[in-house]
Write a protein that holds these residues in place. Structure first.
Motif, PDB file in Angstrom:
ATOM      1  N   TYR A 108      28.915  76.614  44.083  1.00  0.00           N
ATOM      2  CA  TYR A 108      29.223  75.869  45.303  1.00  0.00           C
ATOM      3  C   TYR A 108      28.657  74.449  45.254  1.00  0.00           C
ATOM      4  O   TYR A 108      29.364  73.478  45.522  1.00  0.00           O
ATOM      5  N   GLN A 119      44.669  82.808  40.701  1.00  0.00           N
ATOM      6  CA  GLN A 119      44.542  82.609  42.141  1.00  0.00           C
ATOM      7  C   GLN A 119      43.694  83.709  42.767  1.00  0.00           C
ATOM      8  O   GLN A 119      42.858  83.443  43.630  1.00  0.00           O
ATOM      9  N   GLN A 122      40.125  82.917  41.922  1.00  0.00           N
ATOM     10  CA  GLN A 122      39.630  81.815  42.746  1.00  0.00           C
ATOM     11  C   GLN A 122      39.390  82.271  44.181  1.00  0.00           C
ATOM     12  O   GLN A 122      38.381  81.924  44.786  1.00  0.00           O
ATOM     13  N   ASP A 123      40.292  83.076  44.714  1.00  0.00           N
ATOM     14  CA  ASP A 123      40.120  83.604  46.074  1.00  0.00           C
ATOM     15  C   ASP A 123      38.845  84.440  46.162  1.00  0.00           C
ATOM     16  O   ASP A 123      38.065  84.307  47.113  1.00  0.00           O
ATOM     17  N   SER A 124      38.625  85.301  45.168  1.00  0.00           N
ATOM     18  CA  SER A 124      37.408  86.127  45.149  1.00  0.00           C
ATOM     19  C   SER A 124      36.167  85.247  45.138  1.00  0.00           C
ATOM     20  O   SER A 124      35.207  85.503  45.876  1.00  0.00           O
ATOM     21  N   MET A 125      36.181  84.218  44.310  1.00  0.00           N
ATOM     22  CA  MET A 125      35.044  83.297  44.256  1.00  0.00           C
ATOM     23  C   MET A 125      34.827  82.640  45.617  1.00  0.00           C
ATOM     24  O   MET A 125      33.688  82.565  46.103  1.00  0.00           O
ATOM     25  N   ASP A 126      35.899  82.163  46.213  1.00  0.00           N
ATOM     26  CA  ASP A 126      35.790  81.509  47.525  1.00  0.00           C
ATOM     27  C   ASP A 126      35.239  82.454  48.579  1.00  0.00           C
ATOM     28  O   ASP A 126      34.396  82.073  49.393  1.00  0.00           O
ATOM     29  N   TYR A 127      35.723  83.701  48.586  1.00  0.00           N
ATOM     30  CA  TYR A 127      35.250  84.689  49.558  1.00  0.00           C
ATOM     31  C   TYR A 127      33.760  84.971  49.360  1.00  0.00           C
ATOM     32  O   TYR A 127      33.001  85.094  50.332  1.00  0.00           O
ATOM     33  N   ASN A 136      33.094  86.969  38.117  1.00  0.00           N
ATOM     34  CA  ASN A 136      32.872  85.564  38.436  1.00  0.00           C
ATOM     35  C   ASN A 136      31.421  85.112  38.309  1.00  0.00           C
ATOM     36  O   ASN A 136      31.170  83.957  37.981  1.00  0.00           O
ATOM     37  N   LYS A 173      29.952  69.694  43.944  1.00  0.00           N
ATOM     38  CA  LYS A 173      29.771  68.705  45.013  1.00  0.00           C
ATOM     39  C   LYS A 173      28.777  67.625  44.593  1.00  0.00           C
ATOM     40  O   LYS A 173      29.040  66.438  44.740  1.00  0.00           O
ATOM     41  N   ILE A 223      31.505  82.971  47.923  1.00  0.00           N
ATOM     42  CA  ILE A 223      30.746  81.781  48.314  1.00  0.00           C
ATOM     43  C   ILE A 223      30.612  81.722  49.834  1.00  0.00           C
ATOM     44  O   ILE A 223      29.514  81.528  50.371  1.00  0.00           O
ATOM     45  N   THR A 224      31.725  81.893  50.527  1.00  0.00           N
ATOM     46  CA  THR A 224      31.718  81.838  51.991  1.00  0.00           C
ATOM     47  C   THR A 224      30.798  82.916  52.565  1.00  0.00           C
ATOM     48  O   THR A 224      30.010  82.645  53.490  1.00  0.00           O
TER      49      THR A 224
END
Length: 190
Positions: free
Chosen positions: A64, A9, A12-17, A53, A68, A19-20
């Motif tokens: 990202y 988790q 995944q959070d690091s990746m999301d941050y 990552n 999709k 990317i954002t």
């Protein structure tokens, strides 16, 4: 087990941050003007988290966009009836208009184009009957069509999407049929 889930988790959070943060920065800067240091600072993660990552900023964009685009093509290939596939592809193009414009403006369009090319190759592998064609014909026809479809999509987006998706669908279909007919005639002449 809980520690593994927790570490996954965090990853995944690091990746999301990351990317954002990068997507936010791309609203005002070109990709080549952004550094890893800037992205990790904006994301609030360490460089170590970045390198766990990703290797490059391009890898963030691939992480990202690839799922999709892959997902949309998977739906088109596996769930859309044969006679509706090009229309579904056109709808996908319409939905990707803003991300594509930003990618072209901020110098990372090549990432989307590479993902698109991989998917269009897979698309043609699934929907075409290649029995009468050589490997060379298949390879180069697919490359030709992929580049052509992408160029039509890009031009349509950049020129303001004035033509209907149906007009674009017909154009792509006509090119596809014409080029396949030419290949088929070449096979018959041999």
């Amino acid at each position: 087990m809980a520690a593994t889930e927790h570490s996954q988790q965090i990853k995944q959070d690091s990746m999301d941050y990351l990317i954002t943060a990068l997507l936010d920065m791309l609203q005002t800067k070109n990709l080549n003007e952004i550094s890893i240091t800037q992205v990790v600072k904006k994301a609030g993660v360490s460089r170590m988290a970045f390198y766990r990552n990703f290797q490059t900023l391009e890898d963030i964009l691939i992480a990202y966009y690839k799922p999709k685009i892959d997902s949309e093509f998977n739906i088109i290939i596996n769930r859309v009836p044969q006679d509706k596939k090009l229309n579904a592809l056109g709808q996908f193009f319409a939905e990707m208009a803003n991300p594509m414009k930003l990618a072209a403006k901020r110098n990372y369009e090549f990432i989307i184009q590479n993902i698109f090319n991989d998917n269009i190759t897979n698309f043609y592998d699934k929907v075409m009957n290649w029995n009468n064609f050589s490997n060379i014909q298949k390879k180069y026809w697919t490359s030709f069509m992929s580049a052509g479809v992408y160029a039509i999509w890009r031009e349509w987006l950049n020129s303001g999407q004035n033509e209907s998706l149906n007009d674009i669908h017909i154009l792509i279909s006509d090119f596809q049929v014409s080029t396949l007919k030419a290949l088929t005639e070449q096979i018959i002449k041999k």
